[in-house]
Write an enzyme that holds these catalytic residues in place. Structure first.
Site, PDB file in Angstrom:
ATOM      1  N   TYR A  51      28.035   7.781  21.174  1.00  0.00           N
ATOM      2  CA  TYR A  51      27.419   8.612  20.137  1.00  0.00           C
ATOM      3  C   TYR A  51      26.054   8.024  19.807  1.00  0.00           C
ATOM      4  CZ  TYR A  51      26.665  10.824  15.553  1.00  0.00           C
ATOM      5  OH  TYR A  51      26.125  11.512  14.486  1.00  0.00           O
ATOM      6  N   HIS A  66      29.793  21.204  17.198  1.00  0.00           N
ATOM      7  CA  HIS A  66      29.714  21.005  18.646  1.00  0.00           C
ATOM      8  C   HIS A  66      30.890  21.711  19.318  1.00  0.00           C
ATOM      9  CE1 HIS A  66      26.790  17.517  18.769  1.00  0.00           C
ATOM     10  NE2 HIS A  66      27.102  17.548  17.489  1.00  0.00           N
ATOM     11  N   ASP A 115      28.048  12.740  22.616  1.00  0.00           N
ATOM     12  CA  ASP A 115      26.918  13.350  21.942  1.00  0.00           C
ATOM     13  C   ASP A 115      25.752  12.371  22.051  1.00  0.00           C
ATOM     14  OD1 ASP A 115      25.068  14.473  20.271  1.00  0.00           O
ATOM     15  OD2 ASP A 115      26.270  14.318  18.440  1.00  0.00           O
TER      16      ASP A 115
END
Length: 281
Positions: free
Chosen positions: A126, A272, A166
């Site tokens: 992340y 998302h 992500d």
């Protein structure tokens, strides 16, 4: 939210299905029926970002049948990454290898021994969203710089490496609906950030953008993030910021990719959508 196409849901024998999704808070996602999506997708390895919950809550929500590697952030209610797998990892590591990020909840690694005897390292990552002219952006560049080092180390140590998550950067104009209004004006679309991805996918570091490889260089998107604000989702004004980054031999095993975009705004369990890719071993 759950795909219904048999072509999408079907998984061939000996395929490894890896899904990645920023859940934007796992407790909120489960209240929005994330569990139904998991039950339908027959995932072997599930990587989560922005978990934002204590380890006990993660285990309570996801239930039995998973081996869970979870790195909480020191700052409660922030970040947090996890790798959930049906098979037990042979080794795990809980950060990216720099003390500054040791308790940031942004990087975990799990090694698996595949049926052919090879070793696969799966990373749930992340990257900071960043914010121009703030410490958040400084930390983002520092993290991306550390990725330059760790990606090479893993590539040299393992048979296969898969970094998913992500990553909060759009690599090209094809990865964002509205390029011109955002390019070099907003974190995630800065040339300095994009240059890191040019490196990740360049000859020296040598990883591949698996979803892009399967979709083709001219395909627009498919996007993986849409703001909860305004009409972004309904207008498909999205960003492709969730990735599967793989070493070349693993990329060659990728056979099917799908973004599980909800059919309607109110059916989303996160801002998302999951990115699901099958790898044939």
């Amino acid at each position: 939210m759950i795909p219904t196409s048999e072509e999408i849901l079907a998984k061939s024998e000996r395929a490894l299905r890896v899904a990645s999704v920023n859940v934007n808070g796992i407790r909120a996602a489960y209240k929005r029926n994330m569990a139904d999506w998991i039950a339908a997708r027959d995932v072997d390895v599930l990587c989560l970002q922005e978990v934002r919950a204590p380890d006990a809550i993660v285990r309570e929500l996801t239930g039995e049948g998973w081996h869970i590697l979870h790195a909480e952030a020191k700052d409660k209610g922030r970040a947090g990454v996890a790798v959930l797998s049906r098979a037990e990892p042979t080794a795990v590591r809980g950060d990216i290898g720099e003390e500054y990020f040791a308790e940031s909840g942004r990087w975990v690694e799990a090694d698996f021994t595949m049926e052919d005897g090879s070793t696969l390292c799966v990373v749930s990552a992340y990257v900071h969203s960043g914010e121009l002219n703030t410490q958040k952006q400084v930390d983002k560049y520092r993290f991306l710089e550390r990725m330059n080092v760790r990606l090479v180390e893993l590539k040299n140590e393992k048979d296969h490496v898969l970094v998913v998550g992500d990553l909060n950067v759009v690599h090209t104009e094809k990865d964002i609906k509205n390029w011109k209004p955002n390019h070099n004006k907003r974190a995630g679309v800065m040339d300095e950030e994009i240059a890191y991805f040019d490196g990740f996918f360049g000859e020296d570091i040598g990883y591949k953008d698996v979803a892009r490889e399967l979709a083709g260089p001219e395909a627009q998107g498919p996007y993986t993030w849409w703001s909860f604000r305004g009409q972004a989702f309904d207008n498909n004004a999205g960003w492709r910021i969730d990735y599967h980054m793989a070493t070349a031999q693993l990329t060659a095993k990728a056979i099917k990719s799908h973004v599980d975009r909800a059919s309607a705004y109110d059916l989303r369990f996160s801002d998302h959508a999951p990115l699901v890719i099958d790898y044939q071993f």
